[in-house]
Scaffold this active site. Structure first.
Site, short mmCIF file in Angstrom:
data_model
loop_
_atom_site.label_atom_id
_atom_site.label_comp_id
_atom_site.label_asym_id
_atom_site.label_seq_id
_atom_site.Cartn_x
_atom_site.Cartn_y
_atom_site.Cartn_z
N CYS A 32 1.12 -1.35 -0.18
CA CYS A 32 -0.24 0.01 0.31
C CYS A 32 1.28 1.21 -0.17
CB CYS A 32 -0.86 0.04 1.14
SG CYS A 32 -1.74 -1.25 1.01
N GLU B 135 0.99 -3.59 -5.88
CA GLU B 135 0.35 -4.90 -5.42
C GLU B 135 -1.21 -4.37 -6.84
OE1 GLU B 135 -0.55 -6.67 -2.80
OE2 GLU B 135 0.94 -7.36 -1.64
#
Length: 538
Positions: free
Chosen positions: A394, A428
């Site tokens: 993140c 990601e």
């Protein structure tokens, strides 16, 4: 425009008045997610269709246009297990999805006189590729094990240089929700592509040459953000994020915190965050800007500050240049801080799946220093062990510091760590809309910087391979390829792939680099990677 005689319920859709970026009135279609009564009037929580969820808000009845009110439809009653009829309200999205399923079934059904029973539907999602005519195959970029040569032309294009725009290739692709494209025909395993010699994708640089060539639009790498369809695929079981949104409910779709005070800033959250229920009714949620502890009142915060000894994030300071510092925080050793950081980040990250088990993650917090201490600017997290080469789980720049270059600085620092670790990395997926813009911008500037600095040796035109670009930048090869395609630089000419840099791209890159004042200095980084495969290191 609201009529008190009409009862507006959850699931209704109607135009709602709002101000756009030019401060002009507009009436976009919105869905009513919740209704609440306060003394004297009602408030409606609305989600603007085709707008980001961070724009969702509570509105008063006078902003609703009831002339175009759409009530939620009900599906046909179906028998339940105990034989009693049952029904449930459906939204227009569910109706559209159902019609897509019916279209696919009718297209695949045999044209006979018999009526066949409708097969049970296994999943709501339908692959877009099954609904579009098969695309015409285009030249595809060979893998690293195969050969093809490419040339870079940093010369100005003229009218004799034939280049097809991205729009001409739209029929060959299916658009995703974020405007990116994906090849519709899946690659066939075992099929070998014709090679043009060599052992890697060569990139030649021709100075002042301007040949005529035809271009082929190429599919992005499978691991890139562009590879995601508009309809979520099966959830990924690794990493900290998942693409399956089936866990969403009416509670998590609504913002639950009105305002957060963090140091000298007051932040308006964009999304839901699972703070304790008793704190969600407060007008302001107070956070200690050093330990991120949440408190219910200003008096509690002042009392806490007299006892809190932290003036910087816990963990090791691994980078400092000027007023910018980075701290490495182990999710196992500093669990409370890591959990508080995740709660704060969830207010601004829609796709983040919050994990209270922070042990498998490292957090890198960027701070700005002044006489009062180190103030958090943003952060990124990464897995200690990633089997899929993820170097970011993140990433977030807090709203007061956005549009100031800190986002690219966080991205650049993540790749600087990957260089020290001696590996390539990729973030990601899925990326948020703002995250995708930041990464595309960083990849574009980084790759163009390398291509424009190539110099000839011994009078020959300089050459570089895709793998060499990946090794220099630590950007994964699939991201390099997808960036070149996004910039529309790749063309197919006489059996080889060439890269064409137009004068507009060169000038745009130079302007962007002049504005980019914040850069990572590798000399100021003091970082030693650990082997997290040994459990004792945890």
């Amino acid at each position: 425009m609201a009529d008190s005689s009409v009862e507006i319920i959850e699931g209704c859709r109607l135009p709602v008045l709002r101000k756009n970026q030019e401060n002009e009135d507009e009436w976009p279609l919105a869905e009513i997610l919740s209704v609440k009564d306060i003394p004297g009037r009602k408030l409606y929580y609305v989600h603007y269709i085709d707008f980001n969820k961070r724009l969702d808000e509570w509105v008063t009845p006078d902003r609703l246009d009831l002339k175009k009110l759409q009530f939620p439809k009900k599906e046909a009653k179906t028998p339940t297990k105990n034989g009693l009829p049952g029904s449930r309200p459906s939204s227009p999205e569910r109706d559209v999805r159902k019609s897509l399923d019916l279209n696919v079934q009718s297209a695949s059904a045999p044209s006979r006189g018999k009526t066949l029973p409708t097969p049970k539907r296994k999943a709501e999602s339908v692959s877009l590729a099954t609904q579009v005519t098969a695309a015409i195959p285009v030249p595809s970029l060979p893998s690293s094990a195969e050969a093809s040569q490419a040339s870079v032309y940093p010369a100005m294009r003229d009218s004799s240089f034939s280049i097809k725009s991205r729009e001409e290739h739209e029929p060959l692709t299916s658009l995703t929700t974020n405007g990116s494209a994906r090849r519709l025909i899946p690659s066939q395993p075992g099929r070998k592509r014709k090679s043009c010699g060599g052992t890697d994708e060569m990139v030649k640089v021709f100075q002042n040459n301007n040949p005529r060539c035809s271009s082929g639009y190429l599919p992005p790498g499978e691991d890139s953000q562009d590879s995601s369809d508009g309809i979520p695929s099966a959830p990924r079981m690794t990493g900290s994020l998942v693409s399956d949104r089936s866990h969403d409910d009416i509670v998590t779709r609504m913002k639950n915190i009105d305002c957060i005070e963090l140091g000298r800033h007051r932040l308006k959250p964009w999304y839901f965050s699972p703070y304790p229920q008793e704190l969600t009714t407060l007008p302001i949620l107070y956070l200690c800007e050093f330990c991120l502890k949440y408190l219910k009142s200003l008096k509690c915060l002042q009392r806490h500050l007299t006892k809190c000894n932290l003036r910087h994030p816990p963990g090791n300071e691994i980078y400092r240049k000027g007023t910018i510092s980075f701290f490495e925080i182990d999710g196992r050793k500093n669990k409370t801080y890591s959990q508080n950081l995740c709660l704060l980040a969830k207010c601004f990250l829609d796709h983040k799946t919050l994990y209270y088990d922070t042990d498998p993650f490292l957090f890198y917090v960027m701070t700005e220093y002044d006489s009062k201490g180190f103030h958090i600017v943003g952060y990124f997290s990464k897995e200690k062990e990633s089997t899929e080469d993820y170097n970011v789980a993140c990433i977030l720049t807090l709203p007061p510091y956005q549009r100031r270059g800190y986002g690219k600085l966080l991205i650049e620092f993540s790749y600087e760590l990957s260089k020290v670790e001696g590996r390539t990395g990729t973030p990601e997926k899925p990326l948020s809309d703002l995250g995708l813009l930041s990464y595309r911008s960083y990849w574009s500037q980084t790759i163009l910087e390398i291509l424009m600095n190539l110099k000839s040796e011994n009078g020959e035109r300089p050459q570089i391979t895709i793998n060499e670009i990946s090794e220099i930048t630590s950007v994964k090869k699939e991201d390099v390829i997808s960036t070149l395609q996004y910039l529309n630089l790749i063309n197919y000419y006489k059996g080889q792939y060439i890269l064409t840099l137009s004068e507009d791209i060169v000038e745009g890159h130079e302007r962007a680099m002049q504005k980019r004042h914040l850069r990572i200095d590798s000399k100021c980084l003091h970082f030693t990677p650990k082997d997290w495969s040994k459990r004792g290191k945890w």
